[in-house]
Write a protein that holds these residues in place. Sequence first.
Motif, PDB file in Angstrom:
ATOM      1  N   ALA A 149       0.836  -1.203   0.000  1.00  0.00           N
ATOM      2  CA  ALA A 149       0.000   0.000   0.000  1.00  0.00           C
ATOM      3  C   ALA A 149       0.871   1.254   0.000  1.00  0.00           C
ATOM      4  CB  ALA A 149      -0.929  -0.006   1.213  1.00  0.00           C
ATOM      5  N   HIS A 150       1.956   1.202   0.758  1.00  0.00           N
ATOM      6  CA  HIS A 150       2.881   2.332   0.805  1.00  0.00           C
ATOM      7  C   HIS A 150       3.559   2.547  -0.545  1.00  0.00           C
ATOM      8  CE1 HIS A 150       6.984   4.032   1.807  1.00  0.00           C
ATOM      9  NE2 HIS A 150       6.168   4.974   2.236  1.00  0.00           N
ATOM     10  N   TYR A 151       3.983   1.447  -1.162  1.00  0.00           N
ATOM     11  CA  TYR A 151       4.636   1.510  -2.479  1.00  0.00           C
ATOM     12  C   TYR A 151       3.715   2.205  -3.491  1.00  0.00           C
ATOM     13  CZ  TYR A 151       7.946  -0.482  -5.974  1.00  0.00           C
ATOM     14  OH  TYR A 151       8.898  -0.676  -6.946  1.00  0.00           O
ATOM     15  N   LYS A 152       2.458   1.740  -3.555  1.00  0.00           N
ATOM     16  CA  LYS A 152       1.502   2.314  -4.510  1.00  0.00           C
ATOM     17  C   LYS A 152       1.236   3.785  -4.213  1.00  0.00           C
ATOM     18  CE  LYS A 152      -0.908  -2.109  -5.124  1.00  0.00           C
ATOM     19  NZ  LYS A 152      -2.139  -2.862  -4.792  1.00  0.00           N
ATOM     20  N   ALA A 153       1.097   4.123  -2.933  1.00  0.00           N
ATOM     21  CA  ALA A 153       0.817   5.509  -2.561  1.00  0.00           C
ATOM     22  C   ALA A 153       1.974   6.428  -2.928  1.00  0.00           C
ATOM     23  CB  ALA A 153       0.525   5.583  -1.057  1.00  0.00           C
ATOM     24  N   GLY A 158       4.173  10.710  -6.654  1.00  0.00           N
ATOM     25  CA  GLY A 158       5.275  11.243  -7.442  1.00  0.00           C
ATOM     26  C   GLY A 158       6.612  11.141  -6.742  1.00  0.00           C
ATOM     27  N   ILE A 159       6.663  10.332  -5.695  1.00  0.00           N
ATOM     28  CA  ILE A 159       7.927  10.088  -4.993  1.00  0.00           C
ATOM     29  C   ILE A 159       8.779   9.146  -5.834  1.00  0.00           C
ATOM     30  CG2 ILE A 159       8.929   8.988  -2.934  1.00  0.00           C
ATOM     31  CD1 ILE A 159       6.318   9.913  -1.483  1.00  0.00           C
ATOM     32  N   ASN A 160      10.053   9.397  -5.838  1.00  0.00           N
ATOM     33  CA  ASN A 160      10.963   8.606  -6.668  1.00  0.00           C
ATOM     34  C   ASN A 160      11.323   7.295  -5.967  1.00  0.00           C
ATOM     35  OD1 ASN A 160      12.557   8.043  -8.861  1.00  0.00           O
ATOM     36  ND2 ASN A 160      14.255   9.358  -8.245  1.00  0.00           N
ATOM     37  N   ILE A 161      10.295   6.515  -5.635  1.00  0.00           N
ATOM     38  CA  ILE A 161      10.515   5.231  -4.951  1.00  0.00           C
ATOM     39  C   ILE A 161      10.916   4.194  -5.995  1.00  0.00           C
ATOM     40  CG2 ILE A 161       8.052   4.596  -5.054  1.00  0.00           C
ATOM     41  CD1 ILE A 161       8.479   3.208  -2.289  1.00  0.00           C
ATOM     42  N   SER A 162      11.983   3.454  -5.719  1.00  0.00           N
ATOM     43  CA  SER A 162      12.532   2.565  -6.749  1.00  0.00           C
ATOM     44  C   SER A 162      12.427   1.090  -6.398  1.00  0.00           C
ATOM     45  CB  SER A 162      14.002   2.926  -7.021  1.00  0.00           C
ATOM     46  OG  SER A 162      14.731   3.045  -5.820  1.00  0.00           O
ATOM     47  N   GLY A 163      11.934   0.758  -5.200  1.00  0.00           N
ATOM     48  CA  GLY A 163      11.777  -0.651  -4.866  1.00  0.00           C
ATOM     49  C   GLY A 163      11.444  -0.846  -3.407  1.00  0.00           C
ATOM     50  N   THR A 164      11.176  -2.092  -3.039  1.00  0.00           N
ATOM     51  CA  THR A 164      10.877  -2.445  -1.650  1.00  0.00           C
ATOM     52  C   THR A 164      11.161  -3.935  -1.448  1.00  0.00           C
ATOM     53  OG1 THR A 164       9.184  -2.371   0.079  1.00  0.00           O
ATOM     54  CG2 THR A 164       8.435  -2.951  -2.126  1.00  0.00           C
ATOM     55  N   ASN A 165      11.430  -4.321  -0.203  1.00  0.00           N
ATOM     56  CA  ASN A 165      11.643  -5.743   0.095  1.00  0.00           C
ATOM     57  C   ASN A 165      11.469  -6.000   1.584  1.00  0.00           C
ATOM     58  OD1 ASN A 165      14.617  -4.439  -0.196  1.00  0.00           O
ATOM     59  ND2 ASN A 165      14.633  -5.938   1.457  1.00  0.00           N
ATOM     60  N   ILE A 195       3.712   9.407   4.519  1.00  0.00           N
ATOM     61  CA  ILE A 195       2.719   8.511   3.903  1.00  0.00           C
ATOM     62  C   ILE A 195       2.705   7.162   4.618  1.00  0.00           C
ATOM     63  CG2 ILE A 195       2.204   7.212   1.795  1.00  0.00           C
ATOM     64  CD1 ILE A 195       3.115   9.703   0.212  1.00  0.00           C
ATOM     65  N   LEU A 196       3.885   6.651   4.980  1.00  0.00           N
ATOM     66  CA  LEU A 196       3.956   5.380   5.703  1.00  0.00           C
ATOM     67  C   LEU A 196       3.277   5.488   7.068  1.00  0.00           C
ATOM     68  CD1 LEU A 196       4.939   2.461   5.782  1.00  0.00           C
ATOM     69  CD2 LEU A 196       7.175   3.295   6.547  1.00  0.00           C
ATOM     70  N   GLU A 197       3.488   6.607   7.762  1.00  0.00           N
ATOM     71  CA  GLU A 197       2.817   6.821   9.049  1.00  0.00           C
ATOM     72  C   GLU A 197       1.299   6.813   8.885  1.00  0.00           C
ATOM     73  OE1 GLU A 197       3.804   7.085  12.175  1.00  0.00           O
ATOM     74  OE2 GLU A 197       5.622   8.293  12.387  1.00  0.00           O
ATOM     75  N   ARG A 198       0.808   7.442   7.824  1.00  0.00           N
ATOM     76  CA  ARG A 198      -0.637   7.503   7.581  1.00  0.00           C
ATOM     77  C   ARG A 198      -1.203   6.118   7.295  1.00  0.00           C
ATOM     78  NH1 ARG A 198      -2.933  12.274   5.566  1.00  0.00           N
ATOM     79  NH2 ARG A 198      -4.806  10.968   5.350  1.00  0.00           N
ATOM     80  N   ILE A 199      -0.454   5.309   6.532  1.00  0.00           N
ATOM     81  CA  ILE A 199      -0.933   3.968   6.179  1.00  0.00           C
ATOM     82  C   ILE A 199      -0.927   3.049   7.396  1.00  0.00           C
ATOM     83  CG2 ILE A 199      -0.307   1.888   4.874  1.00  0.00           C
ATOM     84  CD1 ILE A 199       0.409   3.830   2.555  1.00  0.00           C
TER      85      ILE A 199
END
Length: 347
Positions: A149-153, A158-165, A195-199
């Motif tokens: 959910a955080h990744y999608k948000a 428009g955050i330059n998020i490039s991955g997660t694990n 955003i992570l805090e909100r989720i």
Amino acid sequence: VGGSGIDLRSKSRTISKPVEDPSELPKWNYDGSSTGQAPGEDSEVILYPQAIFKDPFRGGNNILVICDTYTPAGEPIPTNKRHRAAQVFSDPKVVDQVPWFGIEQEYTLLQRDVNWPLGWPVGGYPGPQGPYYCAVGSDKSFGRDISDAHYKACLYAGINISGTNGEVMPGQWEYQVGPSVGIEAGDHIWISRYILERITEQAGVVLTLDPKPIQGDWNGAGCHTNYSTKSMREDGGFEVIKKAILNLSLRHDLHISAYGEGNERRLTGLHETASIDSFSWGVANRGCSIRVGRDTEANGKGYLEDRRPASNMDPYIVTSLLAETTILWEPTLEAEALAAKKLALKV
């Protein structure tokens, strides 16, 4: 950013029309005496809008706005670390080097009320580390719905998020932001944390950025910061990287003091960390202060990874300090020679 330097605060405002740039937004204020940032008899702290992102929670024309904080007289308050970072990143020498950052934000999810990691038996422990890193399965992966959910948000915002694990300790996760240029790296990390805090708020789970949430034989949580300059990315860049490593070694204590609270509990020399008391570097060595990748060594150019920052570090401080130490600060030739000998670095 609130008075602790790590807590995030927010409020909402209706404006008359959509905006495209922070300069179109009015300044605002809040009660700094309620956040530990101002005395009660003079409590007004002024918000200066600095960066805009799409709001993944309200959608439509709604936006999230990163603001930094000033006194009514226009002086940055002590917890406003963005102001100093913006000065460093606007220096012509730094601008010319186009500093790139890729930041790996680790975090831990806790069960509310008991403050114990998600997926762990209350008051007990799961099996030893090993099966959980990048794992799948209900007995190994805890909190994927929150991570996704955080990744999608973040992508929506428009955050330059490039991955997660999933990380080594169960209930711990990581996401990566970058490559980002200059002050943008700090803005994107702070808004991604918000955003992570909100989720997690919506999910009824507690987010902690403590660098060692569980003592014992468990990995801590860091915020590894990958960094390069234009000179490092060009042919011959490995020599520039080695010079940067020399500079970083000479300011190790300064960097450590600015790299997050409680980091001494994490940087023990165990669990993929270097000791907080000594500086080290190596190629492909995750037990060093600074790691250089195999590709960088083979290509003779690339980037370095500073593995010292804690998960609760202020990205404005860490990124601007890296730029300052490696681009603006010049050690004496004697200090440089001694450091080169100590680190067995030929520069």
